[in-house]
Design a protein around this motif. Structure first.
Motif, PDB file in Angstrom:
ATOM      1  N   HIS A 162     -11.693   6.154  -6.135  1.00  0.00           N
ATOM      2  CA  HIS A 162     -11.059   7.475  -6.211  1.00  0.00           C
ATOM      3  C   HIS A 162     -10.620   7.774  -7.649  1.00  0.00           C
ATOM      4  O   HIS A 162     -10.818   8.882  -8.156  1.00  0.00           O
ATOM      5  CB  HIS A 162      -9.868   7.539  -5.248  1.00  0.00           C
ATOM      6  CG  HIS A 162      -9.204   8.866  -5.217  1.00  0.00           C
ATOM      7  ND1 HIS A 162      -9.751   9.968  -4.589  1.00  0.00           N
ATOM      8  CD2 HIS A 162      -8.036   9.288  -5.749  1.00  0.00           C
ATOM      9  CE1 HIS A 162      -8.948  11.000  -4.740  1.00  0.00           C
ATOM     10  NE2 HIS A 162      -7.898  10.611  -5.437  1.00  0.00           N
ATOM     11  N   GLU A 163     -10.037   6.791  -8.307  1.00  0.00           N
ATOM     12  CA  GLU A 163      -9.604   6.965  -9.709  1.00  0.00           C
ATOM     13  C   GLU A 163     -10.795   7.233 -10.623  1.00  0.00           C
ATOM     14  O   GLU A 163     -10.738   8.097 -11.492  1.00  0.00           O
ATOM     15  CB  GLU A 163      -8.829   5.735 -10.191  1.00  0.00           C
ATOM     16  CG  GLU A 163      -7.470   5.573  -9.533  1.00  0.00           C
ATOM     17  CD  GLU A 163      -6.575   6.797  -9.684  1.00  0.00           C
ATOM     18  OE1 GLU A 163      -6.483   7.351 -10.801  1.00  0.00           O
ATOM     19  OE2 GLU A 163      -5.977   7.209  -8.679  1.00  0.00           O
ATOM     20  N   TYR A 210      -8.537  -1.053   0.602  1.00  0.00           N
ATOM     21  CA  TYR A 210      -7.609  -0.127  -0.063  1.00  0.00           C
ATOM     22  C   TYR A 210      -7.781  -0.190  -1.586  1.00  0.00           C
ATOM     23  O   TYR A 210      -7.874   0.846  -2.254  1.00  0.00           O
ATOM     24  CB  TYR A 210      -6.168  -0.471   0.332  1.00  0.00           C
ATOM     25  CG  TYR A 210      -5.117   0.053  -0.594  1.00  0.00           C
ATOM     26  CD1 TYR A 210      -4.785   1.410  -0.617  1.00  0.00           C
ATOM     27  CD2 TYR A 210      -4.432  -0.801  -1.458  1.00  0.00           C
ATOM     28  CE1 TYR A 210      -3.805   1.897  -1.486  1.00  0.00           C
ATOM     29  CE2 TYR A 210      -3.457  -0.326  -2.317  1.00  0.00           C
ATOM     30  CZ  TYR A 210      -3.149   1.017  -2.322  1.00  0.00           C
ATOM     31  OH  TYR A 210      -2.184   1.499  -3.177  1.00  0.00           O
ATOM     32  N   GLU A 211      -7.849  -1.399  -2.135  1.00  0.00           N
ATOM     33  CA  GLU A 211      -8.034  -1.544  -3.586  1.00  0.00           C
ATOM     34  C   GLU A 211      -9.364  -0.940  -4.039  1.00  0.00           C
ATOM     35  O   GLU A 211      -9.418  -0.242  -5.052  1.00  0.00           O
ATOM     36  CB  GLU A 211      -7.993  -3.026  -3.983  1.00  0.00           C
ATOM     37  CG  GLU A 211      -6.625  -3.642  -3.897  1.00  0.00           C
ATOM     38  CD  GLU A 211      -6.637  -5.082  -4.362  1.00  0.00           C
ATOM     39  OE1 GLU A 211      -5.789  -5.426  -5.203  1.00  0.00           O
ATOM     40  OE2 GLU A 211      -7.502  -5.867  -3.898  1.00  0.00           O
ATOM     41  N   TYR A 235      -6.449  -4.640   2.910  1.00  0.00           N
ATOM     42  CA  TYR A 235      -5.916  -4.471   1.556  1.00  0.00           C
ATOM     43  C   TYR A 235      -7.033  -4.413   0.513  1.00  0.00           C
ATOM     44  O   TYR A 235      -6.988  -3.596  -0.405  1.00  0.00           O
ATOM     45  CB  TYR A 235      -4.921  -5.581   1.211  1.00  0.00           C
ATOM     46  CG  TYR A 235      -4.244  -5.352  -0.108  1.00  0.00           C
ATOM     47  CD1 TYR A 235      -3.221  -4.419  -0.215  1.00  0.00           C
ATOM     48  CD2 TYR A 235      -4.650  -6.021  -1.252  1.00  0.00           C
ATOM     49  CE1 TYR A 235      -2.600  -4.175  -1.431  1.00  0.00           C
ATOM     50  CE2 TYR A 235      -4.041  -5.778  -2.470  1.00  0.00           C
ATOM     51  CZ  TYR A 235      -3.020  -4.860  -2.560  1.00  0.00           C
ATOM     52  OH  TYR A 235      -2.413  -4.612  -3.767  1.00  0.00           O
ATOM     53  N   ASP A 260      -6.724  11.117   0.473  1.00  0.00           N
ATOM     54  CA  ASP A 260      -7.695  10.772  -0.560  1.00  0.00           C
ATOM     55  C   ASP A 260      -8.450   9.483  -0.261  1.00  0.00           C
ATOM     56  O   ASP A 260      -9.615   9.352  -0.629  1.00  0.00           O
ATOM     57  CB  ASP A 260      -6.999  10.634  -1.919  1.00  0.00           C
ATOM     58  CG  ASP A 260      -6.500  11.964  -2.444  1.00  0.00           C
ATOM     59  OD1 ASP A 260      -7.147  13.004  -2.187  1.00  0.00           O
ATOM     60  OD2 ASP A 260      -5.447  11.971  -3.114  1.00  0.00           O
ATOM     61  N   LEU A 261      -7.781   8.540   0.376  1.00  0.00           N
ATOM     62  CA  LEU A 261      -8.394   7.230   0.575  1.00  0.00           C
ATOM     63  C   LEU A 261      -8.961   7.118   1.985  1.00  0.00           C
ATOM     64  O   LEU A 261      -8.275   6.767   2.937  1.00  0.00           O
ATOM     65  CB  LEU A 261      -7.366   6.119   0.299  1.00  0.00           C
ATOM     66  CG  LEU A 261      -6.723   6.166  -1.089  1.00  0.00           C
ATOM     67  CD1 LEU A 261      -5.797   4.982  -1.292  1.00  0.00           C
ATOM     68  CD2 LEU A 261      -7.770   6.232  -2.196  1.00  0.00           C
ATOM     69  N   GLY A 317      -9.356   2.887  -3.649  1.00  0.00           N
ATOM     70  CA  GLY A 317      -8.406   3.435  -4.618  1.00  0.00           C
ATOM     71  C   GLY A 317      -9.018   3.471  -6.010  1.00  0.00           C
ATOM     72  O   GLY A 317      -8.905   4.466  -6.733  1.00  0.00           O
ATOM     73  N   VAL A 361      -4.201   5.657   4.167  1.00  0.00           N
ATOM     74  CA  VAL A 361      -5.563   5.131   4.223  1.00  0.00           C
ATOM     75  C   VAL A 361      -6.113   5.426   5.618  1.00  0.00           C
ATOM     76  O   VAL A 361      -5.466   5.138   6.629  1.00  0.00           O
ATOM     77  CB  VAL A 361      -5.602   3.609   3.971  1.00  0.00           C
ATOM     78  CG1 VAL A 361      -7.031   3.084   4.032  1.00  0.00           C
ATOM     79  CG2 VAL A 361      -4.954   3.255   2.629  1.00  0.00           C
ATOM     80  N   ILE A 379       0.877  -1.168   0.000  1.00  0.00           N
ATOM     81  CA  ILE A 379       0.000   0.000   0.000  1.00  0.00           C
ATOM     82  C   ILE A 379       0.909   1.211   0.000  1.00  0.00           C
ATOM     83  O   ILE A 379       1.730   1.367   0.904  1.00  0.00           O
ATOM     84  CB  ILE A 379      -0.953   0.003   1.219  1.00  0.00           C
ATOM     85  CG1 ILE A 379      -1.895  -1.205   1.144  1.00  0.00           C
ATOM     86  CG2 ILE A 379      -1.736   1.311   1.284  1.00  0.00           C
ATOM     87  CD1 ILE A 379      -2.867  -1.320   2.321  1.00  0.00           C
ATOM     88  N   GLU A 380       0.754   2.041  -1.017  1.00  0.00           N
ATOM     89  CA  GLU A 380       1.684   3.156  -1.195  1.00  0.00           C
ATOM     90  C   GLU A 380       1.090   4.510  -0.828  1.00  0.00           C
ATOM     91  O   GLU A 380       1.752   5.528  -0.974  1.00  0.00           O
ATOM     92  CB  GLU A 380       2.179   3.170  -2.640  1.00  0.00           C
ATOM     93  CG  GLU A 380       2.925   1.890  -2.991  1.00  0.00           C
ATOM     94  CD  GLU A 380       3.307   1.798  -4.445  1.00  0.00           C
ATOM     95  OE1 GLU A 380       3.076   2.762  -5.202  1.00  0.00           O
ATOM     96  OE2 GLU A 380       3.845   0.745  -4.824  1.00  0.00           O
ATOM     97  N   ARG A 381      -0.158   4.524  -0.366  1.00  0.00           N
ATOM     98  CA  ARG A 381      -0.827   5.788  -0.033  1.00  0.00           C
ATOM     99  C   ARG A 381      -1.436   5.698   1.359  1.00  0.00           C
ATOM    100  O   ARG A 381      -1.684   4.609   1.872  1.00  0.00           O
ATOM    101  CB  ARG A 381      -1.924   6.065  -1.061  1.00  0.00           C
ATOM    102  CG  ARG A 381      -1.356   6.210  -2.472  1.00  0.00           C
ATOM    103  CD  ARG A 381      -2.412   6.223  -3.522  1.00  0.00           C
ATOM    104  NE  ARG A 381      -3.221   7.434  -3.441  1.00  0.00           N
ATOM    105  CZ  ARG A 381      -4.283   7.642  -4.198  1.00  0.00           C
ATOM    106  NH1 ARG A 381      -4.664   6.742  -5.067  1.00  0.00           N
ATOM    107  NH2 ARG A 381      -4.964   8.754  -4.081  1.00  0.00           N
TER     108      ARG A 381
END
Length: 140
Positions: free
Chosen positions: A129-130, A122-123, A119, A104-105, A126, A77, A73-75
């Protein structure tokens, strides 16, 4: 299984290493009396229910049992539990006033996602959000 039990508010929070936002956010949460549970990489496969300590969830109920893939996870949460609508508004306002950079998340623990791994959530958020960003850009 009921998710909200009228208990104390809690935030599940993951922040990539070196993120300077974490200290400011934690200060806001402490001032508001909100419990903070930092989520580690080892807990990405744990269900939200186990992370918030809901009865009926094993301490390490994990995605590994279901074969779900868990990656990095790179952002940041932020997941809220037991928050009313007013308290969410208060939290967001307090974050802005404390100059916490936008996260954002964000999500809320619900009946629908309590069984998801951290996780998986998160997906999902994410991807949502996109999609919102793509829709906003398409309208411009």
């Amino acid at each position: 299984m009921a998710v909200t039990r009228g208990g104390r508010e809690m935030v599940l929070y993951y922040s990539p290493e070196g993120n300077k936002n974490a200290a400011k956010l934690k200060g806001v949460l402490v001032r508001m009396g909100v419990r903070i549970r930092n989520v580690s990489e080892e807990q990405f496969g744990d269900t939200l229910g186990s992370l918030i300590g809901l009865e009926g969830f094993e301490a390490r109920e994990s995605a590994e049992k279901s074969g779900e893939a868990v990656g990095a996870i790179e952002r940041e949460v932020l997941v809220m539990h037991n928050f009313s609508g007013n308290r969410i508004d208060e939290l967001l306002l307090a974050m802005r006033r404390a100059n916490v950079q936008k996260i954002d998340l964000k999500a809320i623990v619900t009946e629908s996602n309590v069984n998801w791994s951290f996780y998986h959530l998160y997906e999902e958020i994410g991807a949502e959000h996109e999609r919102m960003h793509q829709n906003a850009n398409a309208k411009q």
